[in-house]
Design a protein around this motif. Structure first.
Motif, PDB file in Angstrom:
ATOM      1  N   GLY A 273       0.825  -1.202   0.000  1.00  0.00           N
ATOM      2  CA  GLY A 273       0.000   0.000   0.000  1.00  0.00           C
ATOM      3  C   GLY A 273       0.856   1.247   0.000  1.00  0.00           C
ATOM      4  N   PRO A 274       0.647   2.157   0.971  1.00  0.00           N
ATOM      5  CA  PRO A 274       1.452   3.383   1.022  1.00  0.00           C
ATOM      6  C   PRO A 274       2.779   3.218   1.760  1.00  0.00           C
ATOM      7  CG  PRO A 274      -0.211   3.459   2.731  1.00  0.00           C
ATOM      8  CD  PRO A 274      -0.427   2.158   1.990  1.00  0.00           C
ATOM      9  N   LEU A 275       3.089   1.990   2.195  1.00  0.00           N
ATOM     10  CA  LEU A 275       4.254   1.769   3.049  1.00  0.00           C
ATOM     11  C   LEU A 275       5.472   1.317   2.265  1.00  0.00           C
ATOM     12  CD1 LEU A 275       2.600  -0.139   6.045  1.00  0.00           C
ATOM     13  CD2 LEU A 275       3.207   2.284   5.941  1.00  0.00           C
ATOM     14  N   ASP A 276       6.611   1.921   2.572  1.00  0.00           N
ATOM     15  CA  ASP A 276       7.914   1.408   2.179  1.00  0.00           C
ATOM     16  C   ASP A 276       8.530   0.731   3.396  1.00  0.00           C
ATOM     17  OD1 ASP A 276       7.672   2.405  -0.402  1.00  0.00           O
ATOM     18  OD2 ASP A 276       8.583   4.327   0.132  1.00  0.00           O
ATOM     19  N   ALA A 277       9.582  -0.051   3.164  1.00  0.00           N
ATOM     20  CA  ALA A 277      10.178  -0.776   4.279  1.00  0.00           C
ATOM     21  C   ALA A 277      11.654  -1.001   4.043  1.00  0.00           C
ATOM     22  CB  ALA A 277       9.475  -2.126   4.489  1.00  0.00           C
ATOM     23  N   ASP A 278      12.376  -1.222   5.124  1.00  0.00           N
ATOM     24  CA  ASP A 278      13.738  -1.745   5.050  1.00  0.00           C
ATOM     25  C   ASP A 278      13.898  -2.781   6.146  1.00  0.00           C
ATOM     26  OD1 ASP A 278      15.332  -0.534   7.466  1.00  0.00           O
ATOM     27  OD2 ASP A 278      14.326   1.203   6.589  1.00  0.00           O
ATOM     28  N   ILE A 279      14.643  -3.812   5.834  1.00  0.00           N
ATOM     29  CA  ILE A 279      14.892  -4.893   6.779  1.00  0.00           C
ATOM     30  C   ILE A 279      16.365  -5.264   6.697  1.00  0.00           C
ATOM     31  CG2 ILE A 279      14.217  -6.634   5.067  1.00  0.00           C
ATOM     32  CD1 ILE A 279      13.202  -8.345   7.422  1.00  0.00           C
ATOM     33  N   GLY A 280      16.986  -5.504   7.845  1.00  0.00           N
ATOM     34  CA  GLY A 280      18.414  -5.790   7.809  1.00  0.00           C
ATOM     35  C   GLY A 280      18.933  -6.282   9.141  1.00  0.00           C
ATOM     36  N   PHE A 281      20.250  -6.126   9.320  1.00  0.00           N
ATOM     37  CA  PHE A 281      20.914  -6.604  10.533  1.00  0.00           C
ATOM     38  C   PHE A 281      22.222  -5.840  10.708  1.00  0.00           C
ATOM     39  CE2 PHE A 281      23.144  -8.781   7.205  1.00  0.00           C
ATOM     40  CZ  PHE A 281      24.443  -8.910   7.669  1.00  0.00           C
ATOM     41  N   PHE A 282      22.802  -5.947  11.900  1.00  0.00           N
ATOM     42  CA  PHE A 282      24.157  -5.459  12.145  1.00  0.00           C
ATOM     43  C   PHE A 282      24.792  -6.338  13.201  1.00  0.00           C
ATOM     44  CE2 PHE A 282      21.430  -3.119  15.049  1.00  0.00           C
ATOM     45  CZ  PHE A 282      22.114  -3.165  16.250  1.00  0.00           C
TER      46      PHE A 282
END
Length: 419
Positions: A273-282
């Motif tokens: 929908g109107p959402l962007d996202a980022d997914i990750g780690f450190f």
């Protein structure tokens, strides 16, 4: 008197350089100004302290001038950031220092080549290895003293620098000239090559404490970063290996050498929908399984959390100030982004924090909510709330009941500036 002489020399160079170019081209003088006001509330964050709460308002003023003539520009900017403590009330008001935030000459013979000499900001990519030159004075200034060259070499882009940063600032106009900005005097050389979006970087750094409270340390860091696209998302993975020489071993006071490692990764794109996202780690290694704790060269800033940098203060004991010392910490993380309109953007984030030593113990669940806004021209701000539900790690190292309590960090900020 020494500081006034340095200022006079810089102004002289500014004026004479401008006059020498005036016959051939016009000289453009640009005033520089910024006023930033932020209030921060730390509710139980300093769980290891007798008074775990803090509430202060920070006023940062930056002002200066830039002169541009031909392929050259000279920049001079001063900064002051003072705080008004609301809690604890026992801390007296202090106007703080007036320092040189920026003082450099830049030469740009073409659109792709820039040489800068003097006090300047040196930021590599997202700041994993290089961004913050003065971690002990908060966000008042991030500058470093040195020389930097950015230029294309064939199909590659080359970025090299050499710096020498003193533990105590030698360019304080007024205020406390004995305030530590970093744990030791720093000398370093860095080089980064970018090719088709991928990056290879190397940094040598020497830490030598003039107060002889810390052992001399040399670190040699080699990092590689890969960037690519797939499934309509952008992806990045960076791995840094580090060789350390000079730190005492865990079991004795004798100095020894060893290896450390750090890594980060992120995928970002449109979610739903109107959402962007980022997914990750450190991940930053610890003194465990034959490794040493990773020492990020100039990456000590609130990259992963504005709140958690303060909890790291309780993990000292080796003579250093551990604020923003990203060591023995790892975690998966994700953020959702919602663009409400052109002037209003929201973010929600979750990070599950871990401690590689001991045995990947839980540091807790970190939740973040942020609203960024533009009020009008040259004026913007944000609202930020972070909450940490701590895990077993904090309780293990502190042995206090407060280490198990949920803590909060609140901040609002308004900034106005032009340059």
């Amino acid at each position: 008197m020494k500081k006034l002489k340095i200022l006079a020399v810089f102004v002289f160079l500014l004026l004479t350089g401008a006059q020498s170019q005036a016959q051939d081209s016009s000289v453009k003088f640009t005033p520089l100004f910024e006023l930033r006001i932020r209030q921060e509330v730390l509710d139980g964050v300093l769980y290891f302290a007798p008074n775990p709460d803090r509430n202060w308002v920070r006023f940062r003023t930056r002002a200066g001038v830039r002169a541009e003539f031909g392929h050259h520009d000279l920049t001079l900017r001063l900064v002051n950031e003072h705080r008004r403590y609301i809690e604890p009330e026992s801390i007296e008001f202090d106007w703080d220092e007036i320092i040189f935030d920026q003082a450099y000459w830049a030469w740009q013979p073409d659109d792709e080549t820039t040489l800068t000499i003097g006090r300047q900001n040196i930021i590599w990519d997202d700041g994993f290895l290089a961004l913050e030159g003065r971690p002990l004075d908060g966000s008042r200034s991030i500058s470093m003293d040195g020389i930097r060259m950015r230029t294309p070499v064939g199909d590659e882009s080359l970025d090299v620098f050499a710096v020498h940063n003193l533990k105590y600032d030698s360019l304080v106009l007024t205020g406390d000239q004995h305030r530590a900005l970093r744990d030791a005097n720093e000398t370093g050389i860095g080089a980064k090559i970018t090719y088709r979006g991928h990056r290879l970087a190397a940094i040598w750094k020497n830490d030598n404490d003039p107060d002889h409270l810390l052992p001399e340390l040399n670190t040699y860091t080699l990092s590689t970063q890969f960037n690519w696209s797939g499934w309509n998302w952008q992806h990045m993975v960076e791995v840094a290996g580090q060789y350390q020489n000079g730190l005492p071993s865990v079991d004795s006071s004798e100095n020894e050498s060893g290896f450390a490692v750090a890594a980060q990764g992120k995928s970002q794109g449109h979610f739903l929908g109107p959402l962007d996202a980022d997914i990750g780690f450190f991940m930053y290694s610890a003194d465990r399984c034959g490794f040493k704790s990773f020492r990020t060269p100039w990456g000590r800033w609130p990259k992963w959390s504005e709140m958690y940098i303060y909890t790291l203060l309780g993990e000292g004991g080796d003579g250093r100030v551990h604020v923003a010392a990203w060591e023995n910490i790892a975690g998966p993380r994700m953020n959702l982004h919602y663009k409400i309109n052109e002037s209003l953007k929201a973010r929600w984030g979750l990070t599950y924090l871990l401690a590689p030593d001991p045995n990947w113990a839980s540091r807790g669940l970190l939740m973040q909510t942020e609203l960024k806004f533009d009020l009008f021209k040259n004026t913007n701000g944000h609202l930020l709330w972070e909450m940490l539900d701590p895990g077993s790690f904090q309780q293990t190292i502190s042995q206090t009941p407060a280490a198990s309590e949920v803590v909060h960090f609140l901040r609002w900020q308004i900034s106005y500036g032009f340059n």
